[in-house]
Design an enzyme around this catalytic site. Structure first.
Site, short mmCIF file in Angstrom:
data_model
loop_
_atom_site.label_atom_id
_atom_site.label_comp_id
_atom_site.label_asym_id
_atom_site.label_seq_id
_atom_site.Cartn_x
_atom_site.Cartn_y
_atom_site.Cartn_z
N GLU A 53 0.82 3.84 1.64
CA GLU A 53 1.19 4.31 2.99
C GLU A 53 2.37 3.50 3.53
O GLU A 53 3.21 4.02 4.26
CB GLU A 53 -0.04 4.23 3.91
CG GLU A 53 -1.05 5.32 3.56
CD GLU A 53 -2.51 4.97 3.79
OE1 GLU A 53 -2.80 4.01 4.52
OE2 GLU A 53 -3.38 5.67 3.21
N GLY B 115 -7.79 9.28 0.33
CA GLY B 115 -8.21 10.06 1.49
C GLY B 115 -8.33 11.55 1.21
O GLY B 115 -8.44 12.36 2.12
N HIS C 44 0.86 -1.19 0.00
CA HIS C 44 0.00 0.00 0.00
C HIS C 44 0.90 1.24 0.00
O HIS C 44 1.98 1.23 0.59
CB HIS C 44 -0.90 -0.01 1.23
CG HIS C 44 -1.97 1.03 1.17
ND1 HIS C 44 -1.72 2.35 1.48
CD2 HIS C 44 -3.27 0.97 0.80
CE1 HIS C 44 -2.83 3.04 1.30
NE2 HIS C 44 -3.79 2.24 0.89
N SER D 109 -10.63 7.32 -2.73
CA SER D 109 -11.88 8.07 -2.56
C SER D 109 -13.07 7.44 -3.29
O SER D 109 -13.90 8.14 -3.86
CB SER D 109 -11.69 9.54 -2.99
OG SER D 109 -10.71 10.16 -2.18
P1 13P Z 1 -9.83 6.19 0.67
O1 13P Z 1 -10.97 5.37 0.10
O2 13P Z 1 -10.07 6.65 2.08
O3 13P Z 1 -9.41 7.28 -0.25
O4 13P Z 1 -8.56 5.18 0.78
C1 13P Z 1 -8.19 4.43 -0.31
C2 13P Z 1 -7.19 3.43 0.13
O5 13P Z 1 -6.06 3.77 0.47
C3 13P Z 1 -7.60 2.02 0.18
O6 13P Z 1 -6.50 1.18 0.36
#
Ligand code: 13P
Length: 255
Positions: A99, A175, A97, A215
């Site tokens: 992140e 996000g 991911h 999103s």
């Molecule tokens: P959002 O749907 O909050 O934008 O996050 C997407 C995401 O990172 C799913 O792994």
């Protein structure tokens, strides 16, 4: 080629065990009997057992984790192995991911190593790729996504590919409330499928499921998921609420 859509909820670092039980029971209740798409929830490690118990043994909803460590076991304080996830009935694991790439310096090589461990352990990896805004604006989207796809998916066998899902998540859409337009997302999904076709051939590329993430909400899910190369969604924020998660699942079916 009919590919069964797959909608996965990435809960990230959210939900205690009590909140997990409430959310899982609400998802089950609102979803009812619905097997037109594959549904996966990925709670934090600490809530996997609670989620599994709340799902019950006959549930249509599969369980996934958000990461694993590549070693089989040993002195890796704070880490979780593939066998530990299998022990908690996980079927999927999100890997690479953005992140994790950004905050934990995960490289394509590490993501690839983790994916191979997952596959050997009977866990299906959901391998994430996606460019940052700066990379897109500099015109490097295709180079970045192709390199991440090739690097993270190197060396899989034909059988392995049956159990792999790729998620395209543009970092600038995560996000932020900024979704890629269906056309922007479709362009990258087609590029990923073409890249996989070059590596493995057409039959495997045609079967591969590629999720979009960033999103995704009930009101944009239908249009995104109607694109020919978009085979599901990896949902963050909207998967933390039963009503919006189930609405996305139901809206993902072509009407
Ligand atoms: P959002 O749907 O909050 O934008 O996050 C997407 C995401 O990172 C799913 O792994």
């Amino acid at each position: 080629m009919i590919r069964k859509k797959i909608i996965a909820g990435n809960w990230k670092m959210n939900k205690t065990t009590t909140e997990t039980k409430t959310l899982v029971l609400a998802i089950k209740d609102k979803l009812g009997k619905f097997d037109q798409v594959e549904v996966v929830i990925c709670p934090p490690f600490t809530a996997l057992q609670t989620a599994q118990e709340a799902l019950g043994s006959h549930s249509d909803v599969a369980l996934g984790a958000q990461n694993l460590h590549q070693a089989a076991g040993g002195a890796y304080t704070g880490e979780i192995s593939a066998a530990m996830l299998r022990d908690l009935f996980c079927r999927y694991v999100i890997l690479g991911h953005s992140e994790r790439r950004q905050y934990f310096a995960e490289s394509d090589a590490l993501v690839n190593e983790k994916a191979r461990v997952a596959l050997k352990s009977n866990l299906r990896p959901i391998i994430c790729v996606g460019e940052t805004l700066a990379e897109r604006e500099a015109g490097h989207m295709a180079t970045v996504v192709t390199a991440q796809t090739k690097g993270s998916c190197a060396g899989f066998s034909k059988e392995d590919w049956n159990n792999v899902v790729i998620a395209y998540e543009p970092v600038w859409a995560i996000g932020t409330g900024k979704t890629a337009t269906p056309a922007q997302a479709q362009e990258v999904h087609a590029l990923i499928r073409k890249t996989i076709k070059q590596i493995t051939g057409k039959p495997i590329a045609d079967k591969l499921r590629i999720q979009y993430g960033g999103s995704v909400k009930p009101d944009n899910a239908r249009e995104l998921l109607n694109q020919p190369d978009i085979d599901g969604a990896l949902v963050g924020g909207a998967s933390l609420d039963a009503e919006s998660f189930v609405a996305i699942i139901k809206n993902s079916v072509a009407t």
